[in-house]
Enzyme design. Structure first.
Site, PDB file in Angstrom:
ATOM      1  N   LYS A   1     -40.120 -25.057 -91.344  1.00 51.44           N
ATOM      2  CA  LYS A   1     -39.096 -25.931 -90.790  1.00 51.44           C
ATOM      3  C   LYS A   1     -37.826 -25.883 -91.613  1.00 51.44           C
ATOM      4  O   LYS A   1     -36.762 -26.284 -91.180  1.00 51.44           O
ATOM      5  CB  LYS A   1     -39.623 -27.378 -90.782  1.00 51.44           C
ATOM      6  CG  LYS A   1     -40.867 -27.570 -89.964  1.00 51.44           C
ATOM      7  CD  LYS A   1     -41.451 -28.982 -90.221  1.00 51.44           C
ATOM      8  CE  LYS A   1     -42.758 -29.104 -89.502  1.00 51.44           C
ATOM      9  NZ  LYS A   1     -43.522 -30.273 -90.002  1.00 51.44           N
TER      10      LYS A   1
ATOM     11  N   ASP B   1     -38.340 -17.495-103.205  1.00 48.00           N
ATOM     12  CA  ASP B   1     -38.910 -17.814-104.505  1.00 48.00           C
ATOM     13  C   ASP B   1     -39.636 -16.563-105.008  1.00 48.00           C
ATOM     14  O   ASP B   1     -39.026 -15.691-105.614  1.00 48.00           O
ATOM     15  CB  ASP B   1     -39.849 -19.013-104.257  1.00 48.00           C
ATOM     16  CG  ASP B   1     -40.381 -19.647-105.511  1.00 48.00           C
ATOM     17  OD1 ASP B   1     -40.929 -18.918-106.343  1.00 48.00           O
ATOM     18  OD2 ASP B   1     -40.278 -20.871-105.670  1.00 48.00           O
TER      19      ASP B   1
END
Ligand code: 5GP
Length: 177
Positions: free
Chosen positions: A42, A101
């Site tokens: 999301k 990341d």
């Protein structure tokens, strides 16, 4: 122990400027192409919504939802919870992510979508944590590099909260038991 917003890392104004710049780069590179932006749910929804309004070439949008890594993290295999609705064969795909990341999610998604015959496939992220990279992944459009800290806001959550913050902040322990 609870969590608190400890410091604002990226301001609303910096985010606005970053979206304008990345939007200009994408508009320049995708003249005359068949661009489809695929946002990873999301977290990337907020960035997608700002970014697409800074792009002045025709485009369509779609969404994918993925779970965290199944099996071990190092396998980098993410489970598809929701796939895109359309055929991307012959299209110029740009995957839009909130933060990179380890790089495992984007690497896997790129590999997966590449099997469906797009004309091109590139990666775009609002935020990048280069110090956290576990696998090499070429991110073509980067809004901003940030330090290796857990951040929330601008679509990014902690336990599904904080996504609506218009800025990016570092989340820290509140020091209470
Ligand atoms: P990667 O596969 O590159 O390790 O992870 C990307 C995903 O990890 C992001 O889409 C995001 O959901 C999550 N993530 C990585 N760093 C952060 C962070 O600092 N804050 C939040 N809220 N999510 C993060």
């Amino acid at each position: 122990m609870g969590k608190v917003i400890s410091k604002e890392l990226v301001t609303r104004e910096q985010i606005q400027e970053m979206c304008r710049r990345v939007g200009r780069e994408i508009s320049r590179d995708y003249q005359g192409k068949d661009l489809i932006l695929i946002a990873v749910l999301k977290g990337a929804v907020v960035f997608l919504s700002d970014l697409m309004r800074e792009i002045d070439v025709p485009l369509t949008i779609d969404f994918m939802s993925v779970s965290s890594y199944s099996g071990t993290k190092s396998s980098g295999v993410v489970k598809i919870i929701k796939d895109i609705d359309q055929d991307i064969a012959g299209k110029d795909v740009l995957i839009v992510e909130d933060v990179v990341d380890t790089g495992l999610t984007l690497r896997h998604l790129k590999k997966l979508l590449a099997t469906r015959g797009p004309a091109s496939i590139r990666l775009c992220t609002a935020f990048d944590k280069p110090d956290c990279r576990v696998v090499d992944v070429d991110v073509d459009y980067i809004g901003m590099s940030i330090p290796n800290e857990f951040v929330v806001g601008y679509g990014l959550d902690y336990k599904q909260l904080y996504r609506q913050l218009p800025y990016v902040a570092v989340l820290a322990d509140d020091g209470k038991d």
